[in-house]
Design an enzyme around this catalytic site. Structure first.
Site, short mmCIF file in Angstrom:
data_model
loop_
_atom_site.label_atom_id
_atom_site.label_comp_id
_atom_site.label_asym_id
_atom_site.label_seq_id
_atom_site.Cartn_x
_atom_site.Cartn_y
_atom_site.Cartn_z
N LYS A 40 0.81 -1.22 0.00
CA LYS A 40 0.00 0.00 0.00
C LYS A 40 0.84 1.27 0.00
O LYS A 40 0.48 2.25 -0.66
CB LYS A 40 -0.96 0.01 1.20
N THR A 41 1.96 1.26 0.71
CA THR A 41 2.80 2.46 0.74
C THR A 41 3.39 2.73 -0.64
O THR A 41 3.47 3.88 -1.09
CB THR A 41 3.93 2.31 1.78
N ASP A 240 -3.67 7.55 4.99
CA ASP A 240 -3.26 6.15 5.18
C ASP A 240 -3.95 5.59 6.41
O ASP A 240 -4.34 6.33 7.32
CB ASP A 240 -1.74 6.09 5.33
N GLU A 241 -4.08 4.27 6.47
CA GLU A 241 -4.70 3.57 7.62
C GLU A 241 -6.06 4.18 7.96
O GLU A 241 -6.39 4.44 9.13
CB GLU A 241 -3.76 3.64 8.84
N GLN A 288 -8.29 -4.86 9.27
CA GLN A 288 -7.24 -4.53 10.23
C GLN A 288 -7.65 -3.37 11.14
O GLN A 288 -6.80 -2.69 11.71
CB GLN A 288 -5.94 -4.18 9.51
N ARG A 645 1.53 -10.76 10.37
CA ARG A 645 2.83 -10.14 10.66
C ARG A 645 3.97 -11.08 10.24
O ARG A 645 5.11 -10.66 10.09
CB ARG A 645 2.99 -9.85 12.16
#
Length: 867
Positions: A40-41, A240-241, A288, A645
């Protein structure tokens, strides 16, 4: 600051089709549904660069993240893509962006540019002062509890004026002699304290963390000149997020974008043009969303297409981090959540190793197994310590894990302990700096009055505070007029005058050296006596405190080097806006240590090897979730985060017995283990010793390893708990009083009181799952095993009895209950059955009680009647 000239095709040549579509999308509102590890980044930064390459100006871009670390990473990536133009964008956290806005325009809402930012410790200190003045019982209504409630108000944009008008209209902020003792309604108490808290923040020219968002929204809503400026400056907003935003942050984004301004876009303009709503791109993953306890609202991302006109959603499902085995496990767990956008992660990295499972007899054996595996992986397979992480649901679980790491002589770092800027000596030094920059900051001025000790105790502080109250002035102004204070003796006046002179001298020095914060820090440490006091001390702990002050000066020097227009106030901002995850080593930095942290802290991180511990009902998922469908969904999202993770290898471990509230409680395997397809897990030890004894059979896998045998003589074996021994199987409270535990109480000021011990089965008992055999594990590759429970030997009477020990039986048959049936409950009233689970004597029904929510009830003990 002009458009960037580069070949746009170079930005998308190494992207997959969905990533490329997201980068090139041309429209007002875009939601990029980015699954874990989906790049995503990369997509977000390439999209910004793509827009720049097509004529957008860098100064029109605002990119918001949740941590300073993520902002720094985005800034670095953009600099690599577009060069110096990246410096002209605003790339920061929500709070940092708001600080910048308020420094520039806060005076329009009564906030002077030199305002202080209070951290949790400052805010708690202020609440204590208010509590003392208003005669509040701070043992019953703790400062943390009150601040949690105030934080909830602010995250929901509820003003103190509204609360005061509703619950305590006769109170006027700042008035003295007001007695709270006459109130029975806690809402009145919260309203009065909220109003007084905001009043004193205003008097001190200070804000707390939540104010940064709320007051920026206030500015944009009440000051047309400021809102017009930012709406027309930021024509392209990136968040973001997005799944972690709360209501206040959601409103802030809408205000900055001018979504509700009514201004029409220019139909002939390229891109967003100069007028009308800004273009918005949000990146997030509803799977998430794990921060509801501190105000995050999952509806913000779920309802994005409804909230923003002509919105487009693009899903990123290809994962570049984990093996397919790990992704299959994550997909299987999260698929159980309802009302989510379908998304299935996949990878081209291959199937990879199976997940390793281990069932320990107790928490100590679980920790011992993990330590032994870490040792083996490091010595035999060459895995670096820094490539391994241990994750747990709550900080309380870290003790046994730490002990095992210490006993095995393994290096580790514990994330989420006492943070650097919260250490007493560092906080004292920063309090001096805050008082220098903002003399009106009463909280920090009062903190340093007698630090280090200079003979100014509670009496001296009280005299000055009383003078300041009577004259409606600041605490330091009271010190300035010490000769006018009634009752001031020469013995008190002399050190008070010396403190006043010291602050004048430090203020003058800071003004002259404002661009060199490190020199100001050095001067404060020297002149205040903070450093000398610790250096003279013979306490060995004070040597490390000296090191911490040295580190503070180094941080200030580093800030100078990295910030062209460095100031002391700017340095203080950076210290106030640091998050837990900002203190972790960088992705390519080898700390040489195993990382231990909660799952909430682990969000956004990745490790080649991950140990997911405490996979038991009542631990993970947490006991609170056993009676609340929305909380169980959040726990499942947390499991999804934990599983994803891991890059190459994932371990899942559980303990059959875990100590809670001084008792050794039997723990059932987590339902999340049952939701993972059994062919994905290679169980090194499927059952704990006592589960084997009760089951009366041997499983079909090798038990000869150090941790898998029947004996009690291994290093981490099944040693006795309290007065009970393994042989006697007397583990106290069989089934576990999960509902009463306070695990997971690591919430910040989000407000909810964890471990509040709610009723689960509707019988007034405090149990979730009790000792029902909830999918109590599979043996190797075999089918499910039903755990039989033997009657425990009598011990001292426990505080709570486990569900399995309850003798009550309604004699109700699960076969008589079906989905859609209506029941009535003594406490919750009418409800509709939405699920049934036949578990024999411990059968469970799930009932929707409307406004009281969805509850899971143990049929034999629930006070219900079928209609």
């Amino acid at each position: 600051m002009g458009p960037v000239l580069c070949d746009p095709q170079t930005l998308i040549k190494d992207l997959n089709p969905q990533q490329s579509e997201a980068v090139k999308y041309y429209g007002q509102a875009l939601l990029i549904g980015a699954g874990a590890g989906s790049g995503k980044t990369r997509v977000l930064t390439r999209r910004i660069a793509w827009l720049l390459a097509h004529g957008i100006w860098a100064s029109q871009i605002l990119a918001i993240t949740f941590t300073n670390k993520a902002a720094a990473e985005m800034r670095e990536r953009l600099a690599a893509l577009v060069g110096p133009e990246a410096e002209h964008m605003w790339i920061s956290t929500f709070h940092s962006a708001c600080v910048r806005i308020l420094r520039r325009d806060g005076d329009q809402i009564g906030l002077k540019s030199g305002f202080s930012i209070y951290d949790t410790a400052d805010s708690e200190r202020l609440i204590k002062l208010i509590g003392a003045d208003l005669n509040i019982d701070l043992k019953r209504y703790t400062p943390r509890m009150i601040l949690g409630k105030i934080s909830d108000y602010k995250n929901s944009l509820i003003s103190w004026k509204d609360q005061l008008k509703t619950y305590a209209a006769d109170y006027r902020p700042g008035q003295r002699g007001y007695q709270m003792g006459r109130f029975d309604n806690v809402e009145e108490l919260f309203a009065v304290v909220y109003a007084e808290y905001q009043y004193r923040l205003s008097q001190a020219n200070a804000v707390d963390f939540d104010d940064l968002i709320m007051r920026t929204v206030e500015l944009l809503r009440t000051c047309p000149q400021a809102s017009d400026y930012y709406r027309h400056r930021f024509r392209y907003i990136f968040v973001d997020e997005y799944q972690d935003t709360n209501h206040a942050q959601y409103v802030l984004v809408r205000e900055l974008a001018g979504i509700d301004s009514g201004e029409q876009a220019d139909p002939y303009a390229a891109g967003a043009g100069k007028v009308g709503p800004s273009w918005i791109t949000v990146v997030g993953d509803s799977d998430q969303s794990i921060y509801a306890f501190r105000g995050a609202d999952i509806r913000n991302i779920q309802d994005f297409e409804e909230d923003f006109p002509n919105a487009k959603t693009i899903m990123l499902e290809q994962n570049y981090r984990s093996t397919q085995t790990i992704l299959d496990a994550a997909n299987a767990v999260i698929a159980k959540n309802e009302n989510r956008k379908p998304k299935k992660l996949w990878t081209a990295l291959g199937k990879g190793d199976p997940i390793i499972g281990y069932a320990a007899d107790n928490a100590q054996q679980e920790a011992g197994y993990i330590a032994s595996e870490i040792t083996r992986l490091h010595t035999e397979e060459g895995v670096a310590y820094s490539d391994m992480a241990i994750m747990y649901r709550a900080n309380a679980q870290s003790r046994s894990l730490e002990e095992a790491m210490i006993n095995a002589n393994l290096p580790y770092q514990l994330v989420g302990g006492t943070k650097f800027y919260e250490r007493r000596e560092v906080k004292d030094a920063i309090a001096y700096l805050q008082a220098i920059v903002n003399p009106a900051d009463d909280v920090n001025m009062r903190r340093i009055l007698n630090v280090p000790k200079r003979g100014l105790g509670a009496r001296a502080e009280g005299l000055v505070a009383m003078y300041a109250d009577r004259h409606g002035t600041t605490f330091f102004d009271g010190i300035e007029h010490l000769d006018q204070i009634e009752g001031m003796t020469g013995r008190t006046a002399k050190p008070l005058g010396a403190f006043r002179d010291l602050m004048h001298e430090l203020t003058d020095f800071a003004r002259e050296h404002d661009a060199k914060p490190s020199e100001v820090v050095a001067e404060v440490l020297s002149r205040s006596g903070l450093l000398e006091e610790l250096q003279r001390s013979e306490d060995p702990q004070d040597a490390s405190r000296v090191d911490n002050l040295s580190q503070l000066q180094s941080v200030a020097a580093e800030f100078e080097q990295n910030t062209p227009d460095a100031t002391l106030a700017g340095f203080l901002e950076t210290t106030a806006l640091v998050a837990d995850s900002d203190q972790l080593p960088g992705e390519n930095e080898d700390s040489g240590k195993v990382t231990m942290m909660t799952l909430h802290t682990a969000k956004g991180l990745e490790y080649p090897v991950v140990f997911l511990t405490g996979m038991e009902q009542g631990t993970f998922p947490h006991s609170r979730a056993m009676e609340d469908a929305s909380e169980l969904s959040e726990e499942r999202r947390l499991a999804y985060v934990g599983i994803t993770r891991a890059k190459r290898r994932l371990y899942v471990t559980r303990a059959a017995v875990r100590a809670q509230w001084g008792q050794a409680n039997e723990m059932m395997p987590s339902q999340f283990l049952d939701e993972i397809p059994e062919d994905l897990i290679d169980w090194k030890r499927k059952e704990a010793g006592m589960e084997r004894m009760r089951g009366g059979w041997r499983s079909g896998f090798d038990d000869d390893d150090e941790f898998g045998g029947w004996g009690d003589d291994d290093d981490f074996g099944t040693s006795s708990f309290g007065n009970s021994s393994f042989g006697g199987s007397s583990y106290g409270a069989h089934g576990g009083s999960y509902g009463g535990t306070s695990y997971g109480s690591s919430s910040s000021r989000g407000g909810s009181s964890h471990g509040s011990g709610r009723s689960t089965y509707g019988s007034g008992s405090r149990f979730s799952y009790g000792s029902s055999s909830y999918g109590s594990g599979r043996s190797g590759k075999a089918g499910k095993v039903t755990t039989r429970h033997t009657k425990p030997k009598a011990l001292d009477k426990p505080k709570t009895a486990p569900a399995s020990a309850l003798s009550k039986d309604n004699n109700l048959d699960i076969a008589d209950f079906h989905i859609g049936d209506r029941i009535t409950h003594d406490q919750y009233g009418l409800g509709t059955i939405v699920d049934t689970q036949d578990k024999g004597r411990n059968s469970i029904i799930t009932v929707d009680f409307g406004t009281d929510g969805v509850k899971r009830l143990m049929l034999r003990v629930a006070p219900i009647e079928k209609l």
